[in-house]
Design an enzyme around this catalytic site. Structure first.
Site, PDB file in Angstrom:
ATOM      1  N   MET A  19      46.416   0.426 -11.326  1.00 26.47           N
ATOM      2  CA  MET A  19      45.159  -0.081 -10.778  1.00 26.47           C
ATOM      3  C   MET A  19      45.372  -0.726  -9.417  1.00 26.47           C
ATOM      4  O   MET A  19      46.348  -1.437  -9.194  1.00 26.47           O
ATOM      5  CB  MET A  19      44.535  -1.094 -11.740  1.00 26.47           C
ATOM      6  CG  MET A  19      44.230  -0.534 -13.123  1.00 26.47           C
ATOM      7  SD  MET A  19      43.352  -1.710 -14.166  1.00 26.47           S
ATOM      8  CE  MET A  19      41.783  -1.835 -13.291  1.00 26.47           C
ATOM      9  N   GLY A  22      40.335  -0.547  -6.585  1.00 32.33           N
ATOM     10  CA  GLY A  22      39.360   0.394  -6.053  1.00 32.33           C
ATOM     11  C   GLY A  22      38.545   1.054  -7.144  1.00 32.33           C
ATOM     12  O   GLY A  22      38.852   0.952  -8.338  1.00 32.33           O
ATOM     13  N   CYS A 120      55.662   6.354  -0.913  1.00 31.16           N
ATOM     14  CA  CYS A 120      55.233   5.333  -1.866  1.00 31.16           C
ATOM     15  C   CYS A 120      54.949   5.933  -3.239  1.00 31.16           C
ATOM     16  O   CYS A 120      55.365   5.386  -4.264  1.00 31.16           O
ATOM     17  CB  CYS A 120      53.997   4.618  -1.326  1.00 31.16           C
ATOM     18  SG  CYS A 120      53.368   3.325  -2.427  1.00 31.16           S
TER      19      CYS A 120
END
Length: 391
Positions: A19, A22, A120
């Site tokens: 989470m 958004g 990432c």
């Protein structure tokens, strides 16, 4: 080739949802909760406060790495508490700094154009975050996020083998396609990864979020890796080295403020006045030069990419035709992909086996450091990092 969508979590399954605060990830958690899954929310904490606060007359845009993280976590905690969802914050700041931020800076300083979101996703969101959950002894059946993508399996083996690995495919809403960011996720990990919004349109997501009175539906969507106001500050750890801006003939046109401030295809902010539109065509890190050219001179017929990943590690044994994306915003272009054998004159140091991608039509502003991702029948069949172009 035909593909089947892998089953989504069902009632009773334990599902961790990554989470961010958004609307996509928040609605994902709510849909799974309403489905009867045992949902656990998890947020990765990456903002370390190393950069001083920026004062701006305009609102600072929402970004992945920035001072708004504390507010995002508070919103996630509030949502999870209201919906009886277990929630954890996983501290990955140090790993993020080493793996994403330092990579980002070093690539720009090497004259390349990095993609921090790909880095990432592979090493933080789908690795360090999951490692943190493991340390907490949290077991789960699936890990879900709000990405717009699908996880599929081929009905027959790939590249002439019997292997039928889990693979990434495009979502129903092609305008929100995020598969490019996910191409480095290994097939074994994808067996437990699902994207519940895969078959939904973005407007449908917002409508459902509004019907559920989710605060996340009122938020501006994150558009950047880092707020533009913080970009310059990120490079303050070392002084920039100015150098010459030249044209293709070597004529000096002006001075640049440091190659990390420029990208291939850039037109604005060059600080030179010419009688024709000029763009960054090449960045010569070795000689500290920024090379400008006319628009047509930015075209490349082919590229060499290395550091490749393939589904289940299975690479093609012969040249293949594929559609190739050279950046997130580019349209997939038809190309031939084949192994590349460097000549004696090629002094490039490659990471792993290099591959040559020859386009059927020239492509504009191919940038070393970005990724070349291969699609066949709308499914990712491999991808690597662009090393250099062939004019």
């Amino acid at each position: 080739m035909n593909y089947i969508n892998l089953d989504m979590p069902k009632a009773g399954d334990t599902v961790v949802v990554g989470m961010s605060g958004g609307v996509d990830s928040t609605l994902t958690a709510l849909l799974l909760k309403n489905k009867g899954c045992r949902v656990i929310g998890a947020t990765m904490s990456i903002w370390d406060g190393r950069l001083p606060e920026v004062k701006s007359d305009k609102p600072i845009r929402e970004a992945c790495y920035g001072p708004g993280e504390e507010e995002n976590i508070a919103e996630c905690e509030k949502f999870c508490k209201e919906h009886d969802i277990e929630y954890h914050v996983i501290d990955v700041k140090e790993t993020y700094r080493k793996v994403v931020l330092e990579y980002f800076k070093s690539e720009y300083r090497a004259g390349r154009t990095p993609n921090p979101c790909i880095r990432c996703n592979r090493f933080i969101k789908f690795d360090a975050l999951l490692a943190g959950l493991k340390e907490l002894k949290i077991d789960f059946d699936y890990f879900c996020t709000g990405h717009y993508a699908r996880v599929v399996r081929p009905e027959t083996g790939i590249f002439g083998t019997d292997a039928k690995p889990a693979m990434i495919a495009g979502a129903a809403d092609s305008t929100k396609d995020q598969t490019y960011f996910l191409y480095r996720l290994p097939s074994e990990l994808l067996e437990k990864v699902r994207f519940p919004l895969a078959l939904m349109q973005k407007k449908e997501v917002f409508e459902l979020a509004k019907q559920a009175n989710l605060e996340a539906a009122k938020r501006e969507e994150s558009q950047d890796f880092i707020p533009p106001e913080y970009f310059e500050m990120l490079f303050n750890d070392k002084p920039s080295v100015p150098g010459d801006i030249i044209d293709l003939d070597g004529h000096v046109l002006g001075r640049h403020k440091g190659i990390e401030h420029y990208t291939i295809g850039q037109r604005k902010g060059l600080g030179v006045a010419l009688n024709y539109p000029a763009y960054v065509q090449h960045i010569d890190a070795k000689n500290n030069l920024v090379v400008l050219a006319k628009n047509d001179d930015l075209n490349s017929n082919a590229l060499i990419a290395d550091d490749f990943v393939w589904p289940a590690g299975i690479e093609p044994s012969e040249p293949v035709e594929a559609l190739v994306k050279i950046r997130l915003a580019s349209r997939p272009a038809a190309a031939i992909v084949e192994k590349y054998v460097p000549s004696e004159d090629d002094k490039t140091v490659y990471s792993g086996t290099p591959w040559k991608i020859t386009f059927k039509e020239p492509q504009r502003a191919v940038a070393p450091g970005q990724s070349a991702v291969l699609y066949i029948d709308g499914v990712i069949r491999g991808g690597g990092v662009i090393s250099r172009t062939i004019e």
